[in-house]
Design a protein around this motif. Structure first.
Motif, PDB file in Angstrom:
ATOM      1  N   THR A 168       0.832  -1.197   0.000  1.00  0.00           N
ATOM      2  CA  THR A 168       0.000   0.000   0.000  1.00  0.00           C
ATOM      3  C   THR A 168       0.868   1.248   0.000  1.00  0.00           C
ATOM      4  O   THR A 168       0.562   2.250  -0.651  1.00  0.00           O
ATOM      5  CB  THR A 168      -0.931   0.011   1.222  1.00  0.00           C
ATOM      6  OG1 THR A 168      -1.678  -1.208   1.247  1.00  0.00           O
ATOM      7  CG2 THR A 168      -1.904   1.181   1.162  1.00  0.00           C
ATOM      8  N   MET A 169       1.995   1.200   0.702  1.00  0.00           N
ATOM      9  CA  MET A 169       2.905   2.335   0.733  1.00  0.00           C
ATOM     10  C   MET A 169       3.466   2.622  -0.650  1.00  0.00           C
ATOM     11  O   MET A 169       3.500   3.774  -1.098  1.00  0.00           O
ATOM     12  CB  MET A 169       4.039   2.071   1.720  1.00  0.00           C
ATOM     13  CG  MET A 169       4.994   3.245   1.862  1.00  0.00           C
ATOM     14  SD  MET A 169       4.202   4.691   2.580  1.00  0.00           S
ATOM     15  CE  MET A 169       4.012   4.120   4.270  1.00  0.00           C
ATOM     16  N   GLN A 170       3.895   1.577  -1.365  1.00  0.00           N
ATOM     17  CA  GLN A 170       4.417   1.785  -2.714  1.00  0.00           C
ATOM     18  C   GLN A 170       3.323   2.295  -3.647  1.00  0.00           C
ATOM     19  O   GLN A 170       3.566   3.133  -4.501  1.00  0.00           O
ATOM     20  CB  GLN A 170       5.022   0.491  -3.253  1.00  0.00           C
ATOM     21  CG  GLN A 170       6.340   0.106  -2.605  1.00  0.00           C
ATOM     22  CD  GLN A 170       6.842  -1.230  -3.072  1.00  0.00           C
ATOM     23  OE1 GLN A 170       6.104  -2.211  -3.115  1.00  0.00           O
ATOM     24  NE2 GLN A 170       8.113  -1.296  -3.433  1.00  0.00           N
ATOM     25  N   GLU A 171       2.105   1.780  -3.484  1.00  0.00           N
ATOM     26  CA  GLU A 171       0.990   2.259  -4.301  1.00  0.00           C
ATOM     27  C   GLU A 171       0.739   3.741  -4.060  1.00  0.00           C
ATOM     28  O   GLU A 171       0.285   4.462  -4.946  1.00  0.00           O
ATOM     29  CB  GLU A 171      -0.289   1.474  -3.978  1.00  0.00           C
ATOM     30  CG  GLU A 171      -0.273   0.028  -4.412  1.00  0.00           C
ATOM     31  CD  GLU A 171      -0.474  -0.143  -5.913  1.00  0.00           C
ATOM     32  OE1 GLU A 171      -0.570   0.875  -6.628  1.00  0.00           O
ATOM     33  OE2 GLU A 171      -0.523  -1.293  -6.357  1.00  0.00           O
ATOM     34  N   SER A 172       1.024   4.214  -2.854  1.00  0.00           N
ATOM     35  CA  SER A 172       0.755   5.614  -2.516  1.00  0.00           C
ATOM     36  C   SER A 172       1.677   6.571  -3.250  1.00  0.00           C
ATOM     37  O   SER A 172       1.473   7.788  -3.201  1.00  0.00           O
ATOM     38  CB  SER A 172       0.886   5.836  -1.006  1.00  0.00           C
ATOM     39  OG  SER A 172       2.248   5.790  -0.597  1.00  0.00           O
ATOM     40  N   SER A 173       2.689   6.053  -3.956  1.00  0.00           N
ATOM     41  CA  SER A 173       3.620   6.942  -4.635  1.00  0.00           C
ATOM     42  C   SER A 173       2.915   7.797  -5.680  1.00  0.00           C
ATOM     43  O   SER A 173       3.326   8.929  -5.950  1.00  0.00           O
ATOM     44  CB  SER A 173       4.775   6.147  -5.267  1.00  0.00           C
ATOM     45  OG  SER A 173       4.354   5.399  -6.387  1.00  0.00           O
ATOM     46  N   HIS A 174       1.846   7.271  -6.291  1.00  0.00           N
ATOM     47  CA  HIS A 174       1.065   8.074  -7.235  1.00  0.00           C
ATOM     48  C   HIS A 174       0.527   9.333  -6.553  1.00  0.00           C
ATOM     49  O   HIS A 174       0.658  10.447  -7.064  1.00  0.00           O
ATOM     50  CB  HIS A 174      -0.126   7.259  -7.754  1.00  0.00           C
ATOM     51  CG  HIS A 174       0.017   6.831  -9.175  1.00  0.00           C
ATOM     52  ND1 HIS A 174       0.365   7.685 -10.195  1.00  0.00           N
ATOM     53  CD2 HIS A 174      -0.169   5.628  -9.761  1.00  0.00           C
ATOM     54  CE1 HIS A 174       0.390   7.030 -11.346  1.00  0.00           C
ATOM     55  NE2 HIS A 174       0.078   5.777 -11.109  1.00  0.00           N
ATOM     56  N   ALA A 175      -0.093   9.141  -5.387  1.00  0.00           N
ATOM     57  CA  ALA A 175      -0.686  10.275  -4.682  1.00  0.00           C
ATOM     58  C   ALA A 175       0.385  11.209  -4.131  1.00  0.00           C
ATOM     59  O   ALA A 175       0.194  12.434  -4.100  1.00  0.00           O
ATOM     60  CB  ALA A 175      -1.575   9.766  -3.545  1.00  0.00           C
ATOM     61  N   ILE A 176       1.505  10.655  -3.689  1.00  0.00           N
ATOM     62  CA  ILE A 176       2.607  11.492  -3.211  1.00  0.00           C
ATOM     63  C   ILE A 176       3.113  12.378  -4.345  1.00  0.00           C
ATOM     64  O   ILE A 176       3.373  13.570  -4.165  1.00  0.00           O
ATOM     65  CB  ILE A 176       3.736  10.619  -2.637  1.00  0.00           C
ATOM     66  CG1 ILE A 176       3.275   9.955  -1.333  1.00  0.00           C
ATOM     67  CG2 ILE A 176       5.001  11.434  -2.389  1.00  0.00           C
ATOM     68  CD1 ILE A 176       4.215   8.894  -0.812  1.00  0.00           C
ATOM     69  N   ASP A 177       3.230  11.799  -5.548  1.00  0.00           N
ATOM     70  CA  ASP A 177       3.652  12.610  -6.683  1.00  0.00           C
ATOM     71  C   ASP A 177       2.628  13.695  -7.006  1.00  0.00           C
ATOM     72  O   ASP A 177       3.004  14.817  -7.355  1.00  0.00           O
ATOM     73  CB  ASP A 177       3.875  11.732  -7.913  1.00  0.00           C
ATOM     74  CG  ASP A 177       4.266  12.561  -9.123  1.00  0.00           C
ATOM     75  OD1 ASP A 177       5.402  13.073  -9.142  1.00  0.00           O
ATOM     76  OD2 ASP A 177       3.426  12.736 -10.032  1.00  0.00           O
TER      77      ASP A 177
END
Length: 279
Positions: A168-177
């Motif tokens: 889930t943390m890696q998936e959150s990279s979209h939102a972080i970007d």
């Protein structure tokens, strides 16, 4: 389409790009189909695992098998743990390279790639295609007019559960970007962590605070809520149709092949730094 001396559309007087696609799984095959639909025919695949027979272009198993057939561009569609190794091969040779997200597993790898690309004058891009979405541009326009004191970015859809099993943390990279794209640099911290959900808060340099909510069991796929510096509010939901995502994927490919990527290697490095700091 924007062009530079290395990227010409098929049919132009100068030669068209010679594009290597590394990894022909779900996302790699999808990129191939998009390129084909856009008129690009000068492709070569690099895939070590057996795949259904592909007759449109040649496929080799390793980089060594490329021989003298060095591409002008490369798309890396392999698991994140392979990105650094694969990207290094291309950027050391001055080949423009597109890396699917997240850019790398470690920040030192992302930093080294940026430095190597700069030294060899390679364009380095990272696959955060949501930057091209109309809803995101509407949010950016709102911020340009009203400023932003608080932002909420919600992602309610796991993009790759059947491929790389990203956390889930890696998936959150979209939102972080997205938070970075809309509001700039900042310091991030985890507010809530769970097996299927994450809440991340970023305090941005220019004063805004963004909250990223990841939940794999809710709907709709994407939501952006903003409060302007003047108190005005903005909200948009998006990402529920295949066509809008296809448009985003094509836009990022056009931008990369034109030499002006939507998301640069430095942008990707910022996201990896945030992810590493949250671990």
């Amino acid at each position: 389409m924007q062009k530079n001396n290395k990227t010409k559309k098929p049919g132009d007087d100068m030669s068209e790009p010679y594009i290597a696609i590394v990894g022909l799984g779900s996302i790699g095959s999808a990129h191939v189909n998009r390129l084909w639909e856009m008129g690009y025919r000068n492709l070569i695949g690099i895939e070590s695992s057996p795949r259904p027979h592909e007759e449109r272009f040649p496929i080799v198993k390793t980089f060594d098998d490329l021989g003298s057939r060095q591409p002008t561009h490369a798309l890396l569609c392999t698991p994140p743990e392979w990105h650094y190794y694969h990207a290094t091969y291309f950027v050391e040779r001055g080949i423009d390279t597109f890396i699917e997200k997240p850019m790398t597993v470690k920040s030192v790898e992302a930093s080294n790639l940026c430095a190597t690309a700069h030294a060899n004058k390679s364009v380095l891009a990272v696959g955060y295609m949501e930057r091209s979405h109309l809803a995101v541009h509407q949010a950016a326009e709102f911020i340009s007019q009203h400023g932003c004191s608080k932002a909420e970015i919600c992602c309610y859809w796991r993009a790759t559960p059947k491929t790389y099993q990203l956390s889930t943390m890696q998936e959150s990279s979209h939102a972080i970007d997205l938070a970075h794209f809309l509001l700039g640099d900042g310091d991030a911290s985890i507010v809530k962590s769970g097996s299927d959900d994450e809440t991340i808060r970023i305090k941005h340099t220019h004063g805004a605070t963004s909250t990223i909510r990841m939940n794999m069991n809710e709907w709709p796929r994407r939501v952006i809520n903003l409060i302007g510096g003047d108190g005005m509010r903005f909200s948009v939901m998006y990402g529920d149709t295949k066509d809008e995502w296809e448009g985003c994927y094509k836009e990022e490919l056009i931008a990369f092949l034109g030499g002006t990527p939507l998301c640069t290697g430095e942008d990707g490095l910022w996201v990896v730094n945030v992810l590493e700091g949250l671990q």
